[in-house]
Design an enzyme around this catalytic site. Sequence first.
Site, short mmCIF file in Angstrom:
data_model
loop_
_atom_site.label_atom_id
_atom_site.label_comp_id
_atom_site.label_asym_id
_atom_site.label_seq_id
_atom_site.Cartn_x
_atom_site.Cartn_y
_atom_site.Cartn_z
N TYR A 82 0.86 -1.19 0.00
CA TYR A 82 0.00 0.00 0.00
C TYR A 82 0.89 1.23 0.00
CZ TYR A 82 -3.50 3.47 1.42
OH TYR A 82 -4.34 4.56 1.47
N ASP B 124 9.09 3.12 -0.25
CA ASP B 124 8.05 3.75 0.55
C ASP B 124 8.35 3.40 2.01
OD1 ASP B 124 5.83 4.39 2.02
OD2 ASP B 124 4.38 3.60 0.59
N LYS C 139 4.02 9.33 8.66
CA LYS C 139 3.84 8.79 10.00
C LYS C 139 4.85 9.35 11.02
CE LYS C 139 0.79 5.39 8.21
NZ LYS C 139 0.72 4.48 7.10
C1 PLP Z 1 0.06 4.90 5.67
C2 PLP Z 1 0.84 4.58 4.45
C3 PLP Z 1 0.80 5.41 3.31
C4 PLP Z 1 -0.18 6.54 3.17
O1 PLP Z 1 0.01 7.54 4.08
P1 PLP Z 1 -1.25 8.51 4.41
O2 PLP Z 1 -0.64 9.56 5.28
O3 PLP Z 1 -2.26 7.64 5.10
O4 PLP Z 1 -1.75 9.04 3.12
C5 PLP Z 1 1.67 5.15 2.29
N1 PLP Z 1 2.53 4.12 2.35
C6 PLP Z 1 2.58 3.29 3.41
C7 PLP Z 1 3.58 2.20 3.43
C8 PLP Z 1 1.71 3.48 4.48
O5 PLP Z 1 1.73 2.61 5.49
#
Ligand code: PLP
Length: 431
Positions: free
Chosen positions: A148, A241, A269
């Site tokens: 994701y 990511d 995060k």
């Molecule tokens: C949470 C998450 C996102 C998206 O971040 P948001 O601030 O919720 O848009 C992207 N990549 C990873 C791996 C994530 O866990």
Amino acid sequence: MTVSLRDTRSAELYARALTYLPGGVNSPVRAMRSIGRDPIFVDRAAGAELIDVDHNTYVDWVCSWGPLIHGHAHPAIVAAVVAAAGRGTTFGAPTAAEVDLAEEVSRRMPGVEMLRMTSSGTEASMSAIRLARAATGREGLLKFSGAYHGHVDGLLAEAGSGLATQGIPASPGVPAAATAGTVIVPWNDADAVIEATATHDLAAILAEPYPANMGLVAPAEGFLELLRDRATSTGALLIFDEVITGLRVARGGAQELTGVIPDLTVMGKVIGGGLPAAAYGGPRELMERIAPAGDVYQAGTLSGNPLAVAAGLASLQLLDGESPYLQLAATTEALAAALAQAARSAGFQALRIATAPGLLTVFFSDRPVTDYAGAQACDLGAYAAWCRGLLARGIYAPPSQFEAWFPSLAHTPEHIARTAEAAAAAFGELG
Ligand SMILES: *Cc1c(COP(=O)(O)O)cnc(C)c1O
């Protein structure tokens, strides 16, 4: 004996919420549908403990899905936010603290010389992809099944059936054209990566280096190195990511932990310390393609917001030195050991617990989970029942097996002991 939760106020709020918010929530996983119960409305939290509107207290292993590496309402972070708010909440003009935060992140993350801040991880991955496409003059993307990267159109793609390599939309409303250039490959499948990188003109290979959105599924030995080699040899960029792993699994994220350095890094995060902030970064020559240094457009009214930057900076200052990371890793391993022991004591065997420092997933599986298909093959019904049993006993675990647990620096051996006791009882109910 089945215990249940006092949840009158949550139920009332949920009924009202359903009138004004789709599904009663502002982000789907909060609705707890995959464990077959209604959402729990939170009143407040401190450290590793959450209190709901019905006055139930929980040990919180979700910690807002990753930002809260210090737990809730850490006094130093709250003080930094309050002080920043007193000076003004947003200016639409640069501030000193943004430079400080960018410097702190760049010191920590080996692949990040420069960065651009955004308000969410979704925006950061979307922008990193735009930059990769501009830099390579190509449009194709390779991503992994079960990964994701935010709800970007082109990444809400799933593998087509049979021999089709074009991604198809994973949600109504995503244009077929947006996913047509996305190639989806199973995680840890080296042959599929070699094949896909040989046959498509890719702008980027996009990967969570420790995928944590299908549950935590570590990379196989040599797999990240393979991604690095294939990107370099085919002229694609490697994008990590690290929205979850950055500043968490090690000071410098998964890239420091594994020594595999991507071309671009997406962060989120932890970088916002519990407020909305994210970023993407890389070497100067790539990042200076971004406007106004370069010609690749990207902007944001609240990007680098003073409150979020203050929270992020305070959070990083508390992470100085190696000891916070040693503590986080030790807490994670102690939790894993306690959960494994709880399962054994209840005679429950079909369990695989995956860990990385600060991340954990309990897979209800009798074989190791190495990809998304393996995660989907787990006993999701048993996980749901176990998770409901935990909640009823004051343990707030992720209400989906496809999410990670987020141990924090606020979790103590006492929280682990409480969790283990509830876990054993909840395993015992599974029969
Ligand atoms: C949470 C998450 C996102 C998206 O971040 P948001 O601030 O919720 O848009 C992207 N990549 C990873 C791996 C994530 O866990």
